[in-house]
Design a protein around this motif. Structure first.
Motif, PDB file in Angstrom:
ATOM      1  N   ALA A  13       0.844  -1.186   0.000  1.00  0.00           N
ATOM      2  CA  ALA A  13       0.000   0.000   0.000  1.00  0.00           C
ATOM      3  C   ALA A  13       0.883   1.239   0.000  1.00  0.00           C
ATOM      4  O   ALA A  13       1.900   1.261   0.695  1.00  0.00           O
ATOM      5  N   MET A  16       2.871   2.725   3.130  1.00  0.00           N
ATOM      6  CA  MET A  16       3.119   1.709   4.164  1.00  0.00           C
ATOM      7  C   MET A  16       4.504   1.137   3.974  1.00  0.00           C
ATOM      8  O   MET A  16       4.780   0.579   2.922  1.00  0.00           O
ATOM      9  N   GLY A  25      -1.219  -2.562  14.544  1.00  0.00           N
ATOM     10  CA  GLY A  25      -2.525  -2.991  15.065  1.00  0.00           C
ATOM     11  C   GLY A  25      -2.474  -4.400  15.603  1.00  0.00           C
ATOM     12  O   GLY A  25      -3.422  -5.152  15.497  1.00  0.00           O
ATOM     13  N   ALA A  27      -2.524  -5.814  18.488  1.00  0.00           N
ATOM     14  CA  ALA A  27      -3.412  -6.263  19.556  1.00  0.00           C
ATOM     15  C   ALA A  27      -4.806  -6.576  19.027  1.00  0.00           C
ATOM     16  O   ALA A  27      -5.474  -7.474  19.510  1.00  0.00           O
ATOM     17  N   ASP A  28      -5.237  -5.844  18.024  1.00  0.00           N
ATOM     18  CA  ASP A  28      -6.609  -5.983  17.549  1.00  0.00           C
ATOM     19  C   ASP A  28      -6.643  -6.842  16.280  1.00  0.00           C
ATOM     20  O   ASP A  28      -6.185  -6.413  15.233  1.00  0.00           O
ATOM     21  N   GLN A  30      -9.088  -7.584  14.433  1.00  0.00           N
ATOM     22  CA  GLN A  30      -9.946  -7.009  13.399  1.00  0.00           C
ATOM     23  C   GLN A  30      -9.152  -6.021  12.538  1.00  0.00           C
ATOM     24  O   GLN A  30      -9.225  -6.036  11.313  1.00  0.00           O
ATOM     25  N   LEU A  31      -8.361  -5.191  13.215  1.00  0.00           N
ATOM     26  CA  LEU A  31      -7.533  -4.231  12.493  1.00  0.00           C
ATOM     27  C   LEU A  31      -6.461  -4.937  11.676  1.00  0.00           C
ATOM     28  O   LEU A  31      -6.153  -4.553  10.560  1.00  0.00           O
ATOM     29  N   PHE A  34      -7.965  -6.320   8.664  1.00  0.00           N
ATOM     30  CA  PHE A  34      -8.275  -5.198   7.780  1.00  0.00           C
ATOM     31  C   PHE A  34      -7.041  -4.782   6.998  1.00  0.00           C
ATOM     32  O   PHE A  34      -7.095  -4.569   5.788  1.00  0.00           O
ATOM     33  N   ILE A  35      -5.909  -4.663   7.696  1.00  0.00           N
ATOM     34  CA  ILE A  35      -4.664  -4.260   7.035  1.00  0.00           C
ATOM     35  C   ILE A  35      -4.264  -5.289   5.990  1.00  0.00           C
ATOM     36  O   ILE A  35      -3.858  -4.931   4.878  1.00  0.00           O
ATOM     37  N   GLU A  38      -6.658  -4.938   2.968  1.00  0.00           N
ATOM     38  CA  GLU A  38      -6.451  -3.713   2.198  1.00  0.00           C
ATOM     39  C   GLU A  38      -5.103  -3.715   1.488  1.00  0.00           C
ATOM     40  O   GLU A  38      -4.970  -3.187   0.386  1.00  0.00           O
TER      41      GLU A  38
END
Lengths: 109, 102
Positions: A13, A16, A25, A27-28, A30-31, A34-35, A38
């Motif tokens: 990306a 990035m 991200g 810890a999460d 979901q994030l 997502f990364i 994407e």
């Protein structure tokens, strides 16, 4: 297998420069997911941009009122051959590294 | 027009991924990031389209864009979009074929 056709890890990306998705991200989940998604999407987009640019040079003479079937076929072939080229290069690189002890030997061929 | 894609991206995630007591909604951040990505892609498309259509349509640059040049650019834009979509579809098909063969 193959470079352009394989959606692997690695930054792609724009902006990035993290080598993997796990750092950001972390810890999460979901994030993190997502990364990953994407980043993959962005790799795809970048390659479409690149191939459109390359194939335009090869397939488009004068822009007309519509994309004629000859040009359209050319674009499709162009994409396929570009990916074939990418895979060919990777495969041959792998072979020459296996059969010779040092990469620099194969470069001097 | 700065997209702020590089620096904002990192700091948004650092703040949103923390979690504990954070007022930042990860869902909102994800939406914002998607928008920024879309903007970046549109900019990229526009930049390449402008380059290609300038090359195709403008010969020796005159004092202004004449009618034929403007018509050419308009057609060129549409054809570039057609080409982009064709490439996108072809690449997608190839990827699916590759995945099916794995």
């Amino acid at each position: 297998r193959g470079g352009a056709a394989r959606e692997g890890r690695g930054s792609a990306a724009p902006g990035m420069d993290t080598p993997s998705a796990t750092g950001l991200g972390g810890a999460d989940p979901q994030l993190q997911r997502f990364i990953e998604v994407e980043t993959q999407k962005q790799r795809f987009q970048q390659l479409v941009h690149q191939m459109t640019e390359l194939c335009w040079e090869k397939c488009m003479d004068k822009p007309g009122p519509k994309l004629d079937s000859r040009a359209e076929t050319c674009f499709v072939n162009c994409v396929e051959r570009f990916i074939d080229t990418s895979q060919f290069i990777l495969n041959r690189l792998e072979q020459t590294q296996k059969s010779k002890s040092a990469f620099s030997e194969s470069l001097s061929d | 027009m700065e997209s702020g894609f590089g620096s904002d991206f990192g700091s948004d995630f650092a703040a949103g991924g923390g979690g504990a007591g954070g007022k930042l909604d990860p869902g909102l951040i994800m939406e914002q990031v998607k928008v920024q990505i879309a903007v970046a892609n549109a900019q990229e498309l526009l930049q390449r389209m402008t380059d290609k259509c300038f090359r195709k349509c403008i010969g020796k640059p005159g004092g202004s864009l004449d009618n034929s040049e403007q018509k050419c650019i308009a057609m060129c834009m549409d054809r570039y979009m057609d080409s982009w979509n064709t490439v996108s579809r072809a690449y997608n098909s190839r990827l699916q074929r590759e995945r099916a063969n794995m």
